[in-house]
Design a protein around this motif. Structure first.
Motif, PDB file in Angstrom:
ATOM      1  N   CYS A 129     -19.450 -59.588 123.295  1.00 59.92           N
ATOM      2  CA  CYS A 129     -18.918 -58.188 122.495  1.00 59.92           C
ATOM      3  C   CYS A 129     -19.804 -57.897 121.195  1.00 59.92           C
ATOM      4  O   CYS A 129     -20.395 -58.933 120.598  1.00 59.92           O
ATOM      5  N   TYR A 164     -12.097 -57.866 118.302  1.00 62.29           N
ATOM      6  CA  TYR A 164     -12.175 -58.809 119.297  1.00 62.29           C
ATOM      7  C   TYR A 164     -10.982 -58.754 120.297  1.00 62.29           C
ATOM      8  O   TYR A 164     -11.076 -58.910 121.545  1.00 62.29           O
ATOM      9  N   VAL A 178     -19.909 -63.314 120.686  1.00 62.92           N
ATOM     10  CA  VAL A 178     -19.900 -62.365 119.785  1.00 62.92           C
ATOM     11  C   VAL A 178     -21.119 -61.943 118.882  1.00 62.92           C
ATOM     12  O   VAL A 178     -21.669 -62.967 118.408  1.00 62.92           O
TER      13      VAL A 178
END
Length: 300
Positions: A129, A164, A178
């Motif tokens: 992400c 998140y 991440v």
């Protein structure tokens, strides 16, 4: 990353995100607090504060729960008390967009009318992400749509971690990687980004080795990050020209070879002092023909 200011434009002007009017100040939020901070803020005076805080933290960060009613191992009275005093998470989803390849983008806000973005990328190997660290960006890089719109404010650690968690609720597989490469320059929001990284590690359970911080090259903060001994996030640096001038924002912003040397030294100290002893494969470097494509450019 594109940028929209909610509440300033009509639906026709701002597209699918639409108009979002600021709302009244809401209850304080628990996302963004460590387990110890939850015990102090929400459970002070209780003999079982530490234990209950661990339960609450587990529901929020590991299970992704968004309300207290689902925390079934808490007493009903405590759940009701918490619901009267706190929110679980700070973000509201303004818009969700799904690509054919499975990529999903969320436009979110915290009730102040300022919309920012978070994106999840599922692949066969893993789910990653991309998180924002600011609403807008002060750097003004010509190639970046976010910077062209200006800067409004920093995101809190809670807002960053909530990005998140919101993305995790969209996918069945765990988001394991991440990257701070959304809206904003992460190292200009250093304190909140650093706390968010620690929360993602300590509370959510991600590996530091799976967290990447992308920066245009904020030298003092690179130095600070190298001193954060518990943080082993990866660092993705911007281009260094052959003469050592750092390319930051619009062109070089008047930076000379001396500042370029400071950048090289800071990145070198970070890589060799903080990262490479832990894992020599953690370094990413952006290659650009004619700028830093040579072997000697990689030896910082």
């Amino acid at each position: 990353m594109e940028r929209r200011r909610a509440g300033r434009h009509s639906r026709e002007a701002s597209g699918p995100a639409g108009r979002i009017e600021p709302v009244e100040a809401a209850l304080p939020c628990l996302v963004g607090l460590t387990t110890a901070e939850i015990a102090q803020a929400a459970l002070a005076g209780r003999e079982d504060a530490r234990w209950r805080a661990k339960q609450i933290s587990h529901w929020i960060y590991r299970k992704g729960l968004t309300d207290f009613r689902g925390m079934l191992d808490l007493p009903i009275a405590l759940r009701e008390e918490l619901e009267d005093r706190f929110r679980v998470q700070p973000l509201e989803v303004s818009d969700r967009r799904v690509s054919k390849d499975g990529t999903q983008k969320l436009l979110v806000h915290s009730g102040d009318g300022e919309v920012f973005e978070a994106v999840v990328f599922p692949t066969r190997e893993r789910v990653s992400c991309c998180l924002s660290s600011q609403v807008g960006c002060p750097m003004g890089c010509k190639f970046c749509a976010t910077g062209l719109g200006g800067y409004d404010r920093d995101l809190s650690a809670g807002e960053i971690v909530a990005e998140y968690l919101a993305l995790q609720r969209l996918v069945d597989r765990r988001i394991s990687h991440v990257v701070f490469m959304g809206m904003g320059e992460p190292l200009l929001n250093y304190g909140n980004v650093l706390k968010a990284i620690r929360l993602l590690h300590d509370e959510v359970g991600l590996s530091y080795r799976h967290i990447t911080v992308s920066t245009v090259g904020i030298v003092p903060r690179i130095d600070d990050l190298a001193e954060a001994e518990d943080i082993f996030a990866r660092l993705m640096g911007d281009a260094v020209e052959p003469l050592g001038t750092v390319r930051v924002g619009r062109g070089n912003n008047g930076r000379d070879g001396t500042e370029g040397a400071r950048y090289r030294n800071a990145v070198g100290c970070y890589l060799h002092g903080a990262l490479l002893p832990k894992n020599p494969k953690l370094t990413d470097w952006l290659l650009q023909a004619g700028l830093q494509h040579r072997y000697e450019d990689a030896i910082v």
